[in-house]
Design an enzyme around this catalytic site. Structure first.
Site, PDB file in Angstrom:
ATOM      1  N   TRP A 271       3.772   4.330   7.942  1.00 11.71           N
ATOM      2  CA  TRP A 271       3.758   5.361   7.025  1.00 11.71           C
ATOM      3  C   TRP A 271       2.225   6.073   6.969  1.00 11.71           C
ATOM      4  CZ3 TRP A 271       6.580   7.490   3.046  1.00 11.71           C
ATOM      5  CH2 TRP A 271       7.786   6.777   2.980  1.00 11.71           C
ATOM      6  N   ASN A 335      -1.121  -2.218  -3.562  1.00 17.68           N
ATOM      7  CA  ASN A 335      -0.083  -0.944  -3.301  1.00 17.68           C
ATOM      8  C   ASN A 335       0.790  -0.951  -4.461  1.00 17.68           C
ATOM      9  OD1 ASN A 335       0.844   1.326  -1.715  1.00 17.68           O
ATOM     10  ND2 ASN A 335       2.762  -0.322  -1.600  1.00 17.68           N
TER      11      ASN A 335
HETATM   12  C1  LIG Z   1      -1.130   6.768  -5.294  1.00 22.57           C
HETATM   13  C2  LIG Z   1      -1.500   5.891  -3.865  1.00 22.57           C
HETATM   14  C3  LIG Z   1      -2.757   6.278  -3.441  1.00 22.57           C
HETATM   15  C4  LIG Z   1      -3.165   5.709  -1.998  1.00 22.57           C
HETATM   16  N1  LIG Z   1      -4.256   5.869  -1.695  1.00 22.57           N
HETATM   17  C5  LIG Z   1      -4.490   5.204  -0.149  1.00 22.57           C
HETATM   18  C6  LIG Z   1      -5.976   5.415   0.170  1.00 22.57           C
HETATM   19  O1  LIG Z   1      -6.657   6.485  -0.099  1.00 22.57           O
HETATM   20  N2  LIG Z   1      -6.219   5.136   1.565  1.00 22.57           N
HETATM   21  C7  LIG Z   1      -5.133   4.189   2.232  1.00 22.57           C
HETATM   22  O2  LIG Z   1      -5.455   3.484   3.028  1.00 22.57           O
HETATM   23  N3  LIG Z   1      -3.945   3.759   1.385  1.00 22.57           N
HETATM   24  C8  LIG Z   1      -3.537   4.375   0.477  1.00 22.57           C
HETATM   25  N4  LIG Z   1      -2.400   4.005  -0.318  1.00 22.57           N
HETATM   26  C9  LIG Z   1      -1.573   3.071   0.586  1.00 22.57           C
HETATM   27  C10 LIG Z   1      -1.534   1.829   0.239  1.00 22.57           C
HETATM   28  O3  LIG Z   1      -1.643   1.557  -1.271  1.00 22.57           O
HETATM   29  C11 LIG Z   1      -2.874   1.074   0.835  1.00 22.57           C
HETATM   30  O4  LIG Z   1      -2.946   1.473   2.488  1.00 22.57           O
HETATM   31  C12 LIG Z   1      -2.670  -0.541   0.884  1.00 22.57           C
HETATM   32  O5  LIG Z   1      -2.558  -0.895  -0.633  1.00 22.57           O
HETATM   33  C13 LIG Z   1      -3.963  -1.011   1.392  1.00 22.57           C
HETATM   34  O6  LIG Z   1      -3.957  -2.454   1.461  1.00 22.57           O
HETATM   35  P1  LIG Z   1      -3.797  -3.425   2.727  1.00 22.57           P
HETATM   36  O7  LIG Z   1      -4.687  -2.789   3.838  1.00 22.57           O
HETATM   37  O8  LIG Z   1      -3.661  -4.744   2.311  1.00 22.57           O
HETATM   38  O9  LIG Z   1      -2.198  -3.053   3.215  1.00 22.57           O
HETATM   39  P2  LIG Z   1      -1.043  -3.540   4.092  1.00 22.57           P
HETATM   40  O10 LIG Z   1       0.082  -3.814   3.204  1.00 22.57           O
HETATM   41  O11 LIG Z   1      -1.535  -4.759   4.824  1.00 22.57           O
HETATM   42  O12 LIG Z   1      -0.503  -2.256   5.087  1.00 22.57           O
HETATM   43  C14 LIG Z   1      -1.518  -2.588   6.423  1.00 22.57           C
HETATM   44  C15 LIG Z   1      -1.986  -1.048   6.429  1.00 22.57           C
HETATM   45  O13 LIG Z   1      -1.113  -0.028   6.530  1.00 22.57           O
HETATM   46  C16 LIG Z   1      -1.372   1.005   5.985  1.00 22.57           C
HETATM   47  N5  LIG Z   1      -0.450   1.526   4.722  1.00 22.57           N
HETATM   48  C17 LIG Z   1       0.214   0.523   4.135  1.00 22.57           C
HETATM   49  N6  LIG Z   1       0.726   1.284   3.014  1.00 22.57           N
HETATM   50  C18 LIG Z   1       0.616   2.329   3.224  1.00 22.57           C
HETATM   51  C19 LIG Z   1       1.173   3.498   2.570  1.00 22.57           C
HETATM   52  N7  LIG Z   1       1.969   3.542   1.426  1.00 22.57           N
HETATM   53  N8  LIG Z   1       0.870   4.812   2.957  1.00 22.57           N
HETATM   54  C20 LIG Z   1      -0.052   4.916   3.999  1.00 22.57           C
HETATM   55  N9  LIG Z   1      -0.534   3.934   4.824  1.00 22.57           N
HETATM   56  C21 LIG Z   1      -0.187   2.620   4.169  1.00 22.57           C
HETATM   57  C22 LIG Z   1      -2.677   1.024   5.515  1.00 22.57           C
HETATM   58  O14 LIG Z   1      -3.922   1.553   6.308  1.00 22.57           O
HETATM   59  C23 LIG Z   1      -2.924  -0.667   5.487  1.00 22.57           C
HETATM   60  O15 LIG Z   1      -4.243  -1.068   5.512  1.00 22.57           O
HETATM   61  C24 LIG Z   1      -2.218   4.619  -1.347  1.00 22.57           C
HETATM   62  C25 LIG Z   1      -0.868   4.436  -2.117  1.00 22.57           C
HETATM   63  C26 LIG Z   1      -0.614   5.014  -3.067  1.00 22.57           C
HETATM   64  C27 LIG Z   1       0.811   4.931  -3.867  1.00 22.57           C
END
Ligand SMILES: Cc1cc2nc3c(=O)[nH]c(=O)nc-3n(C[C@H](O)[C@H](O)[C@H](O)COP(=O)(O)OP(=O)(O)OC[C@H]3O[C@@H](n4cnc5c(N)ncnc54)[C@H](O)[C@@H]3O)c2cc1C
Length: 456
Positions: A271, A335
């Site tokens: 994504w 997320n």
């Molecule tokens: C409104 C909104 C705004 C967001 N803004 C950001 C932001 O500014 N920066 C950001 O890194 N992510 C953003 N996300 C995506 C996602 O919410 C976060 O990447 C995630 O919550 C980070 O937590 P994690 O590292 O534990 O994710 P994990 O679930 O462990 O996922 C691993 C990695 O995958 C990527 N990832 C995961 N979900 C998404 C997604 N839906 N879209 C794109 N990449 C994703 C991230 O780099 C994340 O660290 C956003 C989502 C929404 C709905």
């Protein structure tokens, strides 16, 4: 002759193609241009600034061990970089500059200006999992829908599994590093690991212990079910290739099955790539425009008092408020809650998604333009492969499903600590906690009418 590696959002020494190329090209120096005015313009969060400073400090120490002189130059603003880079190269007799490509439109323009300003080559290397120019359909057009994109990406990565580059050999004896001073208002980011070693440990622990439970746990904000690597990925302290390589090592074949837990996590990394390729092929989204042009005609209500209540976590909808308070208090949000709070702002309060996008940038430690924009336009039903406009999250149902016992809600809303069941998920007349600022059914109807208006 000396080579130069120019660091941007790739603050690591491992798996760094530009650093490896510069070291191979001869004795090398490193540079980073700090742009505080740019950070102010984009409203970058104080916690993100602190994390950036720590990441730069950690990189400086790593480069010192490799004997590579590292300069952090205050360029104030992006637009000054081409001239400052040219001056720097002249001062140190640099013969060639290496950097990773950055694929957002302003960054590409900056790099084009640098190429014009320099009298030596600037070599830009790919730092993506799948380069946007390669991740296209058979007819050469860009993917607009995630599922076929991810299928193609998975296949291509399986055929050419990305190599993780080792850290280059030291080129001289280790040197000392100076302390990097704050550049603007900061907020403590210490709970977030920042050295390459600590972040790799975090990745290893996640892939070895929790990736197999990811599908079951990832949607529950009270559970530590996700990797929390987003801040490190956003600044490039770790690369997505390192994530894939570790996932393969710990989970093996399962990662290629999109329905498995490991495959599900792999999907999230895709994504991230998907939104990068959207920003590359459809640069209007980076310029504040909706991907679906007709949604520019939506007549958002934009009530300031509603926006303020949403920001403060005082909408009277516990799951929304707990998410917004998590963001305000920690600089990060789960997320599931990013989806719920973003949907609530657009579809219940009828506020322009750009207001929310900006607020998230101003708060998040992991702010990433492409992912944030993609997430917001997904939630607002204005983006590519967005949620359909008539799918409107019911915040109470989301709360009952993903935080049934209110463990997460109670952590951030102490006023609700004594409640359970319906009284917790739909509180009424609780001292110190606001009444719901809008009615779910009415808001839903208004939202459908707003979208209907532009479809007629
Ligand atoms: C409104 C909104 C705004 C967001 N803004 C950001 C932001 O500014 N920066 C950001 O890194 N992510 C953003 N996300 C995506 C996602 O919410 C976060 O990447 C995630 O919550 C980070 O937590 P994690 O590292 O534990 O994710 P994990 O679930 O462990 O996922 C691993 C990695 O995958 C990527 N990832 C995961 N979900 C998404 C997604 N839906 N879209 C794109 N990449 C994703 C991230 O780099 C994340 O660290 C956003 C989502 C929404 C709905």
């Amino acid at each position: 002759m000396t080579a130069l590696v120019w660091f941007r959002n790739d603050l690591r020494s491992l798996d760094h193609a530009a650093l490896s190329a510069a070291v191979a090209a001869g004795p090398c120096r490193a540079v980073y241009f700090l742009c505080p005015a740019q950070l102010d313009e984009h409203g970058i969060a104080p916690i993100r600034r602190h994390y950036l400073r720590r990441a730069l400090q950690a990189l400086a120490e790593q480069l010192a061990e490799l004997g590579i002189p590292f300069d952090i130059i205050d360029a104030a603003h992006f637009r000054h970089i081409p001239k400052m880079l040219a001056d720097y190269c002249q001062q140190y007799g640099i013969a060639q500059v290496f950097a990773h490509e950055e694929l957002l439109v302003d960054e590409m323009q900056r790099d084009a200006a640098c190429k014009r300003a320099l009298s030596i080559p600037l070599t830009l290397l790919d730092d993506c999992l799948i380069h946007p120019s390669l991740g296209t359909k058979d007819d050469g057009s860009a993917y607009k829908v995630f599922t076929p994109y991810s299928r193609r990406a998975r296949q291509s990565l399986r055929e050419h599994f990305p190599r993780v580059l080792p850290r280059p050999q030291a080129q001289a004896a280790a040197t000392a590093t100076a302390r990097i001073e704050a550049f603007g208002e900061e907020r403590d980011s210490d709970p977030w690991p920042v050295t390459e070693k600590a972040v790799l440990d975090q990745l290893r622990e996640f892939c070895a212990q929790r990736a197999v439970k990811y599908s079951d746990q990832r949607n529950f904000p009270a559970v530590d079910g996700t990797s929390r690597l987003s801040a490190a990925l956003a600044l490039g302290v770790i690369s997505p290739r390192q994530c894939l390589a570790r996932l393969q090592l710990e989970c093996g074949e399962a990662m290629w099955d999109a329905k498995s837990s490991a495959g599900n996590w792999f999907n999230e990394l895709l994504w991230r790539e998907f939104y990068r390729q959207v920003a590359f092929h459809f640069p209007q989204v980076v310029k504040g425009r909706a991907f679906q042009a007709d949604t520019e005609r939506l007549r958002w209500r934009n009530k300031r008092e509603h926006f303020a209540a949403w920001q403060a976590g005082e909408t009277g909808y516990p799951i929304v408020d707990a998410g917004m308070r998590q963001l305000a208090q920690t600089g990060w949000m789960h997320n599931r809650l990013r989806m719920v709070t973003a949907s609530f702002l657009c579809k219940h309060l009828h506020i322009d998604w750009r207001w929310g996008e900006r607020h998230f940038l101003e708060q998040l430690i992991d702010a990433d333009f492409a992912s944030n924009n993609g997430g917001w336009q997904w939630a607002a039903s204005t983006g590519t492969d967005a949620v359909p406009y008539f799918r409107i999250f019911n915040p109470t149902t989301q709360s009952q499903r993903f935080d049934a016992d209110g463990e997460f809600i109670k952590q951030f809303i102490p006023e609700l600590r004594e409640l359970s069941g319906k009284a917790l998920h739909q509180p009424k007349n609780v001292a110190g906690y606001p009444q719901a600022i809008v009615d779910h059914k009415e808001s839903r109807e208004t939202c459908l009418a707003l979208f209907q208006e532009i479809r007629d």
